[in-house]
Design a protein around this motif. Sequence first.
Motif, PDB file in Angstrom:
ATOM      1  N   SER A 236       4.870  -7.338  12.747  1.00 41.14           N
ATOM      2  CA  SER A 236       3.745  -6.437  12.533  1.00 41.14           C
ATOM      3  C   SER A 236       3.696  -6.099  11.056  1.00 41.14           C
ATOM      4  CB  SER A 236       3.886  -5.175  13.378  1.00 41.14           C
ATOM      5  OG  SER A 236       2.839  -4.267  13.082  1.00 41.14           O
ATOM      6  N   LEU A 237       2.564  -6.401  10.384  1.00 44.78           N
ATOM      7  CA  LEU A 237       2.418  -6.170   8.950  1.00 44.78           C
ATOM      8  C   LEU A 237       1.419  -5.042   8.745  1.00 44.78           C
ATOM      9  CD1 LEU A 237       2.147  -9.887   7.700  1.00 44.78           C
ATOM     10  CD2 LEU A 237       4.188  -8.554   8.212  1.00 44.78           C
TER      11      LEU A 237
ATOM     12  N   PRO B  72      -7.604 -12.182   2.807  1.00 46.37           N
ATOM     13  CA  PRO B  72      -7.062 -13.207   1.905  1.00 46.37           C
ATOM     14  C   PRO B  72      -5.543 -13.085   1.712  1.00 46.37           C
ATOM     15  CG  PRO B  72      -9.039 -12.238   0.989  1.00 46.37           C
ATOM     16  CD  PRO B  72      -8.694 -11.405   2.183  1.00 46.37           C
ATOM     17  N   VAL B  73      -5.041 -11.857   1.650  1.00 38.58           N
ATOM     18  CA  VAL B  73      -3.595 -11.659   1.473  1.00 38.58           C
ATOM     19  C   VAL B  73      -2.855 -12.121   2.720  1.00 38.58           C
ATOM     20  CG1 VAL B  73      -1.775  -9.968   1.038  1.00 38.58           C
ATOM     21  CG2 VAL B  73      -4.006  -9.721  -0.075  1.00 38.58           C
ATOM     22  N   HIS B  74      -3.387 -11.799   3.879  1.00 35.99           N
ATOM     23  CA  HIS B  74      -2.736 -12.185   5.137  1.00 35.99           C
ATOM     24  C   HIS B  74      -2.715 -13.714   5.282  1.00 35.99           C
ATOM     25  CE1 HIS B  74      -1.147 -11.307   9.098  1.00 35.99           C
ATOM     26  NE2 HIS B  74      -2.061 -12.133   9.663  1.00 35.99           N
ATOM     27  N   GLN B  75      -3.833 -14.351   4.900  1.00 34.87           N
ATOM     28  CA  GLN B  75      -3.894 -15.804   4.987  1.00 34.87           C
ATOM     29  C   GLN B  75      -2.926 -16.447   3.990  1.00 34.87           C
ATOM     30  OE1 GLN B  75      -5.587 -17.473   7.334  1.00 34.87           O
ATOM     31  NE2 GLN B  75      -4.589 -19.316   6.543  1.00 34.87           N
ATOM     32  N   LYS B  76      -2.754 -15.821   2.852  1.00 34.34           N
ATOM     33  CA  LYS B  76      -1.819 -16.328   1.842  1.00 34.34           C
ATOM     34  C   LYS B  76      -0.388 -16.297   2.375  1.00 34.34           C
ATOM     35  CE  LYS B  76      -0.590 -15.604  -3.026  1.00 34.34           C
ATOM     36  NZ  LYS B  76      -0.795 -14.721  -4.207  1.00 34.34           N
TER      37      LYS B  76
ATOM     38  N   PHE C 127       9.033  11.061  -8.708  1.00 37.75           N
ATOM     39  CA  PHE C 127       8.203  11.350  -7.540  1.00 37.75           C
ATOM     40  C   PHE C 127       7.051  10.367  -7.461  1.00 37.75           C
ATOM     41  CE2 PHE C 127       4.505  13.482  -5.642  1.00 37.75           C
ATOM     42  CZ  PHE C 127       5.002  13.677  -4.362  1.00 37.75           C
ATOM     43  N   SER C 128       6.892   9.770  -6.295  1.00 39.52           N
ATOM     44  CA  SER C 128       5.784   8.834  -6.058  1.00 39.52           C
ATOM     45  C   SER C 128       5.035   9.304  -4.818  1.00 39.52           C
ATOM     46  CB  SER C 128       6.324   7.413  -5.860  1.00 39.52           C
ATOM     47  OG  SER C 128       5.263   6.534  -5.596  1.00 39.52           O
ATOM     48  N   PRO C 129       3.795   9.747  -4.956  1.00 39.75           N
ATOM     49  CA  PRO C 129       3.065  10.266  -3.789  1.00 39.75           C
ATOM     50  C   PRO C 129       2.758   9.149  -2.794  1.00 39.75           C
ATOM     51  CG  PRO C 129       1.612  10.109  -5.681  1.00 39.75           C
ATOM     52  CD  PRO C 129       2.979   9.812  -6.193  1.00 39.75           C
ATOM     53  N   TYR C 130       2.817   9.481  -1.545  1.00 38.31           N
ATOM     54  CA  TYR C 130       2.490   8.497  -0.512  1.00 38.31           C
ATOM     55  C   TYR C 130       0.988   8.537  -0.237  1.00 38.31           C
ATOM     56  CZ  TYR C 130       2.920  12.713   2.337  1.00 38.31           C
ATOM     57  OH  TYR C 130       2.800  13.986   2.832  1.00 38.31           O
ATOM     58  N   SER C 131       0.536   7.434   0.327  1.00 42.30           N
ATOM     59  CA  SER C 131      -0.904   7.289   0.564  1.00 42.30           C
ATOM     60  C   SER C 131      -1.365   8.168   1.712  1.00 42.30           C
ATOM     61  CB  SER C 131      -1.228   5.827   0.874  1.00 42.30           C
ATOM     62  OG  SER C 131      -2.598   5.691   1.186  1.00 42.30           O
ATOM     63  N   THR C 132      -2.548   8.753   1.518  1.00 38.41           N
ATOM     64  CA  THR C 132      -3.153   9.559   2.586  1.00 38.41           C
ATOM     65  C   THR C 132      -4.192   8.763   3.364  1.00 38.41           C
ATOM     66  OG1 THR C 132      -4.816  10.389   1.042  1.00 38.41           O
ATOM     67  CG2 THR C 132      -2.767  11.684   1.297  1.00 38.41           C
ATOM     68  N   TYR C 133      -4.322   7.476   3.012  1.00 39.22           N
ATOM     69  CA  TYR C 133      -5.335   6.640   3.676  1.00 39.22           C
ATOM     70  C   TYR C 133      -4.677   5.836   4.786  1.00 39.22           C
ATOM     71  CZ  TYR C 133      -8.203   7.872  -0.316  1.00 39.22           C
ATOM     72  OH  TYR C 133      -8.898   8.572  -1.259  1.00 39.22           O
ATOM     73  N   PRO C 134      -5.442   5.513   5.824  1.00 35.77           N
ATOM     74  CA  PRO C 134      -4.854   4.780   6.953  1.00 35.77           C
ATOM     75  C   PRO C 134      -4.529   3.340   6.575  1.00 35.77           C
ATOM     76  CG  PRO C 134      -7.223   5.019   7.264  1.00 35.77           C
ATOM     77  CD  PRO C 134      -6.881   5.851   6.063  1.00 35.77           C
ATOM     78  N   ALA C 135      -3.614   2.771   7.348  1.00 28.50           N
ATOM     79  CA  ALA C 135      -3.186   1.395   7.116  1.00 28.50           C
ATOM     80  C   ALA C 135      -3.945   0.444   8.043  1.00 28.50           C
ATOM     81  CB  ALA C 135      -1.697   1.264   7.342  1.00 28.50           C
ATOM     82  N   LEU C 136      -4.067  -0.786   7.592  1.00 22.51           N
ATOM     83  CA  LEU C 136      -4.606  -1.851   8.425  1.00 22.51           C
ATOM     84  C   LEU C 136      -3.436  -2.703   8.900  1.00 22.51           C
ATOM     85  CD1 LEU C 136      -7.839  -3.173   6.657  1.00 22.51           C
ATOM     86  CD2 LEU C 136      -7.671  -2.017   8.837  1.00 22.51           C
ATOM     87  N   GLU C 137      -3.336  -2.918  10.194  1.00 21.02           N
ATOM     88  CA  GLU C 137      -2.199  -3.647  10.743  1.00 21.02           C
ATOM     89  C   GLU C 137      -2.656  -5.006  11.230  1.00 21.02           C
ATOM     90  OE1 GLU C 137      -0.209  -1.373  13.715  1.00 21.02           O
ATOM     91  OE2 GLU C 137       0.470   0.180  12.305  1.00 21.02           O
ATOM     92  N   ARG C 138      -1.816  -6.016  10.959  1.00 22.10           N
ATOM     93  CA  ARG C 138      -2.056  -7.367  11.409  1.00 22.10           C
ATOM     94  C   ARG C 138      -0.760  -7.897  12.014  1.00 22.10           C
ATOM     95  NH1 ARG C 138      -6.465  -6.011  10.463  1.00 22.10           N
ATOM     96  NH2 ARG C 138      -8.128  -7.065   9.268  1.00 22.10           N
TER      97      ARG C 138
ATOM     98  N   GLU D 177       7.665  -5.271  10.144  1.00 21.18           N
ATOM     99  CA  GLU D 177       8.510  -4.919  11.283  1.00 21.18           C
ATOM    100  C   GLU D 177       8.540  -6.066  12.277  1.00 21.18           C
ATOM    101  OE1 GLU D 177       8.949  -1.587  14.845  1.00 21.18           O
ATOM    102  OE2 GLU D 177       7.303  -1.458  13.388  1.00 21.18           O
ATOM    103  N   LEU D 178       9.728  -6.540  12.616  1.00 16.56           N
ATOM    104  CA  LEU D 178       9.898  -7.545  13.648  1.00 16.56           C
ATOM    105  C   LEU D 178       9.866  -6.834  15.004  1.00 16.56           C
ATOM    106  CD1 LEU D 178      10.704 -10.515  14.474  1.00 16.56           C
ATOM    107  CD2 LEU D 178      13.068  -9.695  14.436  1.00 16.56           C
ATOM    108  N   PHE D 179       8.912  -7.244  15.847  1.00 16.63           N
ATOM    109  CA  PHE D 179       8.821  -6.553  17.135  1.00 16.63           C
ATOM    110  C   PHE D 179       9.053  -7.485  18.319  1.00 16.63           C
ATOM    111  CE2 PHE D 179       4.454  -7.936  16.346  1.00 16.63           C
ATOM    112  CZ  PHE D 179       4.042  -8.421  17.577  1.00 16.63           C
ATOM    113  N   ASP D 180       9.233  -8.774  18.080  1.00 16.70           N
ATOM    114  CA  ASP D 180       9.490  -9.661  19.217  1.00 16.70           C
ATOM    115  C   ASP D 180      10.256 -10.893  18.734  1.00 16.70           C
ATOM    116  OD1 ASP D 180       9.096 -10.413  22.054  1.00 16.70           O
ATOM    117  OD2 ASP D 180       8.003 -12.093  21.154  1.00 16.70           O
ATOM    118  N   ARG D 181      11.196 -11.289  19.552  1.00 14.20           N
ATOM    119  CA  ARG D 181      11.948 -12.519  19.305  1.00 14.20           C
ATOM    120  C   ARG D 181      12.228 -13.160  20.657  1.00 14.20           C
ATOM    121  NH1 ARG D 181      18.173 -12.641  17.513  1.00 14.20           N
ATOM    122  NH2 ARG D 181      18.232 -11.900  19.661  1.00 14.20           N
TER     123      ARG D 181
END
Length: 810
Positions: A774-775, A791-795, A712-723, A754-758
Amino acid sequence: MLISLNWLRELVEVTLPPEQLATVLTIAGFEVENIEDRRSQADGVVVGRVLECERHPNADKLSVCQVDLGGENPSTIVCGASNVKGGIFVAVAPPKTYLPAIDLKIKSAKLRGVKSEGMICSLAELGLEKNSEGIHIFDNAELTPGQDVRPLLGLDDVILDLTSTANRADALSMVGVAREVSALTGAPVRMPEAPQTNIPVKKELKVQGVNEGACPTYIGTMVEGLQIAPSPDWLKFRLQGAGVRPINNVVDVTNYILLEWGQPLHAFDREKLQKLAGGKSLSIGVRFAQPEESLQTLDGQTRKLTEQNVLIVANDKPVALAGVMGGEETEVDGETQNIVLEAALFDPVAIRRSSRAQGLRTEASARYERGVNQAELDWACRRAIALLSELANGTPTAQGIADARPPQKDWTRSIPLRLTRIRQILGQVQRGEGVGELEAAEVEKILVALGCQLNSTKPSPNLEWTVEVPPYRARDLEREIDLIEEVARLYGYDRFCDTLPSKSEPGSLPLNRQLINRIRAAFRGVGLTEVVLYSLVKPEMAQIEIANPLLSEYSALRPELLPGLIDAFAYNWTQGNGALNAFEIGRIFHKKDKFTEMDAIAGIFGGDRASQGRWVTGGKGEPLAWYEAKGLLEAVFESLGITVEYRPDKGDARLHPGRTAALWLEGKRLGTFGQLHPQLRRDRDFPNAVYAFNLSADLLLDVLAQQAKIIFSPYSTYPALERDLAFFAPVEVTVGEFTRAIQKVGQPLLATIELFDRYQGQNVPEGQRSLAFSLSYRTRDRTLTDEEVEPVHQKIRSALIEQFQVTLRS
């Protein structure tokens, strides 16, 4: 086998009612499937004597008869049969009589103005024939009006439809069933008489050239001076009770011995045999058929023989299909005066192959295939000769014998039997209100009743016997466990105690079966129906052919599942049942250096994605799009908890070269998924956009087995940041490659991609396309900030430029 209770009672004293006897036999392993009480077919029907017969005054085809039924006054009966006349004895159904064969209750009625009190019956109306041309007339002139007609027509009998197991060849005879009833009830068996005969050996009849492998023993007997005539009533009734149609006294005797002893016999017309063989001197032999030979059998068919067919030959000319059916050119008919009577033993395997090669199975072949008792061959032959002499005035004049049977001392078998082993296997038995163990006296009584002889070899308490098995059970009783089974069977399975194991554990499915059920549930969960198709295919579609196919169209083992699913889809579509959305889990077979077999999974689906509610689309169907089909398969993989990689593939000519992907799982090829090729779709008249997949069940099961331990791995209860991330990329680089690169660099903060446009076209450089992802970034212990994510997104952006030379747009 149909068992006449009247016939059985002549062989063993049966006092049990038919229903109780059927129960006893069924419990002992001889299932009684039906009880036919023939007495009900003519219950209330009596003998009547027609005193007068006159034409009906108001009908040309009817007669008015005065019939004496044994009462004070004759009865008036209107009859429509053309053969009715005065002075004959007939079967009459008085008023209130019910005839089940025609489902009719007789009532007094007026027929064209004349009152009729009953009905004069035909054999069809009594259930003895399918069709009758007229009423039945008794030949016996000494009958008494009013007496019961059932004994006169063989309808005073009860027929048991008995089914024996394949190992009980002895039960395909009345004598064998009588022995079984004797063992169950304790009544003695009365064996039919078979007087000894001294028949000379003459040169006119020789038995030689017998293939000992196919025919260990052959006895040919010449019987002369026969008078062909209808059989007496007692013989007719017994044959009819067993479901055999009477023909004449000679043929009926051979059928009678078949039923009585389980020993097939055959009678050849001697003159026809000599004419066909080309001489008065006959040499009877047994051999296998040669190429291009043929034989016209008694059923009127000319059969092309194969090398598996065993033949009876006269002077090397084929005259019968050995152990199966005689030849038409030598059959006994009304002109026959002399016969050659065949009594033989044939190898069960040889007869089974011969019968199957011709697609012909008879009462004789059924008995030879199970094995005929070699010890009773001579007895059955003598019995037949005695009946031919009694019923047809025949005289045996010559006999030829070829006998390769082992010595008589080898016809029986000795088996050691231990009382301790019997008790260990069978357990305790019920005795009154308590329980106990089988006693030695009970074991001895049962085995002696079966015809065995017992000799003690060790005294009590560890009593042991040497059991000598009778010849007619030698094929069935071979080991100690067989004798123990017989003890249990005759003692009564219902008398043994129900004992549970001392240490019982709850049952469970093995891991492999649990995983297969999980895979099935996943495919059913997305709307696919599981099907089971034939594992046999046409030889041109496979690598492995089977040696003994039932049908030439299905004579090889399938190398894959998809062709069968395509055929099933085509059948459902052409029958108007719509698209078949189905999957199969089955075994496939290959031949490389050696024969191999493995499990595979395959499926097919497509057609209209909105089969209901077409009013939304103006009444037109919409085919399933590629990504919708891929999403269906992805849903299955997601429910199984695995991640599958898609790579372009053009290896399967049945699939669209631009819409086919190879599926990879943990660095190994799992299978293929794609849309059916347009040419295949047109050839099979399929709807637009039909998809199919092939998967390796072994690889999938191995991966699922490694993941069987659920953590069992609990999922995060914190919101995500989308880029968002958009760029121009070379067309030859797949989305999967971008996804893997992004995921590798973005760990551990990157949660989803998620790929949302091509887009490919205007304003996009040639040879490239525009992709937008969409990340989502997320962690389990806090809400991420822009300073942590940037920094992670730029990487990720830098990695894409470096690896794939993309042009960033955002």
